[in-house]
Write an enzyme that holds these catalytic residues in place. Structure first.
Site: not given
Ligand code: GLC
Length: 568
Positions: A276, A220
């Site tokens: 790993e 993310d």
């Molecule tokens: C990313 C995720 C989204 C979230 C953001 C903060 O863009 O896809 O859904 O709100 O990160 O974590």
């Protein structure tokens, strides 16, 4: 009828690779958004036992892997993208034992499993942040986050002018007067990735889930973890959406909080952690950066395996623009030996069946609600099916978002008082937010809640007309969106398209995207007049029923895609 020879010669865009490469080079990966996929407990929120109970659907659909959005312990301030404990399952979604069962069942069905990793920020309820709040300015506890003194004589102004992506300031003040940075909601404090403990902790978290057997991670905000030294002011605008003039149609999040060179050290270290482990494990970057040459840096041989190709998702329904982004995607990925990826929908954007029914087809508002332009549902679905067949005909790895195989649109008339996305609240409702693409799936046309949950309860209401989209209304029905996806995935596999090549096919107009991939010719007609297929072409699959002209030539109508095999 289209007759001009606008593209007279075959042009190689991407050379075919070996079908024997790592699985992630050509995998079709299905995104499960756990709270809206299937609910086994009956509380109206999807859960891991619900996922397990429906894995056969994914095997039947024919995908190779599943990516699960976060199911970790979380107060759900951003639907789980605010993680309080990275090593446990939130009781909403089940237990670690439920996770293990789900993983075992998925592997038993031949499906790989990727989990979401949220390293840019934690929840405000994470033990580290709670300790930081309890400790004094300058303490080691605060050093894991980005606490700073404010500006102005009494420090009452934020340390810099950064905005949160969800709206409002990116800083929140704590009672002792310091401020902390949050690129997203105030309940999602950013970690300081210069801190060695942060780095060590996330390597340990990777190992925790690798030890359990996951096949990889979707990372993310992979472009956000490292910030420019000194956190300098920046007058640009961060956003998840596109301006009405298409100005943010690209995928760029620029500025000192994004795409800093130092972020790549993190991925080189993670690459070594994955190495790993036996088998081919994969990291996929959620990095909204442009141009594609910058994105490519995340998938260099010693970094991540894949990055989402948001440039493709962000391109409007326009053949020359799509051709350009397809070429640029292969050029960029091929330059580092990475697979390109394709994606049209996810849990952060209006579903493509709705985007493509807007006046500017393919544009990206952040949510659609009462009073906003309503998409043309039939046209949107028609184009969505054409776009999906275009995407699935392309070599590389493709991502599907749950429900797109049913042709689901967004819920575009959700009552604002039911909305839950923090982006809605932080923009004072100026952005509707992402709830419309997160509505629980319809599985059974005649059941309460369309079979999403045994009690009929759903955490967001489903539009009344969703019975027609339910899986059981489409399964076995020739030409349904579900059966079209299923056929596409089966053909993609049998014709080995995922590792194939792309050459633009000659003899088609500019508003037609036509290419060969191994034995298959893909023809996507984005123009307004029907396109004739070459004589003798055998139609393998089409997004709509194809007609014939008086001479018996097969025609691909407007907003449709066909996969054909050429004679000889
Ligand atoms: C990313 C995720 C989204 C979230 C953001 C903060 O863009 O896809 O859904 O709100 O990160 O974590």
């Amino acid at each position: 009828m289209t007759t001009t020879d606008a593209r007279p010669v075959t042009t190689l865009v991407h050379a075919a690779g070996s079908p024997a490469g790592e699985w992630w080079r050509d995998a079709v990966i299905y995104q499960v958004y756990p709270r809206s996929f299937a609910d086994a407990s009956g509380d109206g929120i999807g859960d891991l036992p619900g996922v397990t109970s429906r894995l056969e659907h994914l095997a039947e659909l024919g995908v190779d892997a599943v990516w699960l959005s976060p199911f970790y312990r979380s107060p759900q301030a951003d639907a789980g993208y605010d993680v309080a404990d990275y090593r446990d399952v939130d009781p909403l979604f089940g237990t670690l034992a439920d996770f293990d069962q789900m993983l075992e069942r998925a592997h038993g069905l031949g499906l790989r499993v990727i989990v979401d990793l949220v390293p840019n920020h934690t929840s405000d309820e994470h033990v580290w942040f709670q300790a930081a709040l309890a400790a004094a300015p300058g303490s080691p506890e605060r050093a894991r986050y980005l606490f700073r003194d404010g500006k102005g004589p009494d420090g009452s102004l934020p340390p810099n002018n950064w905005e949160s992506i969800f709206g409002g300031a990116a800083w929140t003040r704590v009672p002792d007067g310091q401020w902390y940075l949050h690129l997203f909601d105030s309940r999602q404090p950013d970690l300081d990735w210069e801190h060695p403990e942060v780095r060590a902790e996330f390597e340990a978290i990777l190992r925790f889930w690798l030890d359990r057997g996951v096949d990889g991670f979707r990372v993310d905000v992979a472009h956000g973890m490292v910030k420019a030294p000194g956190l300098p002011d920046w007058d640009g605008h961060v956003s998840m959406i596109e301006g009405s003039d298409g100005s943010e149609a690209a995928t760029g999040n620029h500025g000192p909080m994004f795409d800093q060179d130092g972020v790549h050290d993190i991925y080189r270290a993670w690459n070594r952690v994955l190495a790993e482990y036996p088998g081919d494990r994969a990291l996929v970057a959620e990095a909204w950066v442009d141009p594609l040459s910058r994105l490519t840096r995340y998938v260099r041989p010693d970094e991540m395996q894949q990055a989402f190709n948001f440039a493709f998702l962000a391109t409007h329904w326009d053949a020359p623009a799509l051709r350009a982004v397809i070429e640029a995607s292969y050029d960029a990925a091929d330059s580092v030996g990475a697979p390109t990826t394709w994606v049209l929908s996810n849990h952060d954007v209006v579903r493509h069946a709705s985007r493509l029914g807007l006046t500017v087809p393919g544009s990206r508002p952040n949510g659609i609600g009462h009073g906003d332009e309503q998409p043309d549902v039939a046209l949107g679905l028609r184009r969505a099916r054409a776009a999906s067949l275009l995407m699935l005909g392309l070599p590389g790895s493709a991502y599907l978002y749950q429900g797109e195989e049913l042709g689901l649109p967004d819920h575009t008339s959700l009552d604002d008082d039911l909305r839950q996305d923090p982006a809605f609240f932080r923009t004072g409702g100026a952005e509707r937010g992402r709830d419309g693409c997160r509505v629980p799936l319809p599985w059974a046309a005649d059941q309460a809640g369309f079979g999403f949950s045994p009690t009929g309860v759903t955490w967001l209401p489903q539009p009344a007309d969703w019975a027609a989209y339910a899986l059981d209304a489409q399964r076995g029905v020739e030409g349904s969106t579900y059966e079209t996806y299923r056929s596409a995935l089966a053909l993609r596999r049998s014709a080995v398209l995922g590792s194939g090549g792309v050459a633009w096919a000659p003899g088609f107009d500019d508003d037609v995207i036509a290419f060969t991939n191994r034995e298959v010719l893909v023809v996507a007609n984005l123009g307004s007049t029907p396109v004739s297929l070459p004589a003798g072409a055998e139609v393998l699959l089409a997004s709509v029923e194809l007609g014939l002209d008086d001479a018996g030539t097969v025609l691909v109508p407007s907003d449709a895609t066909a996969w054909v095999r050429l004679p000889g």
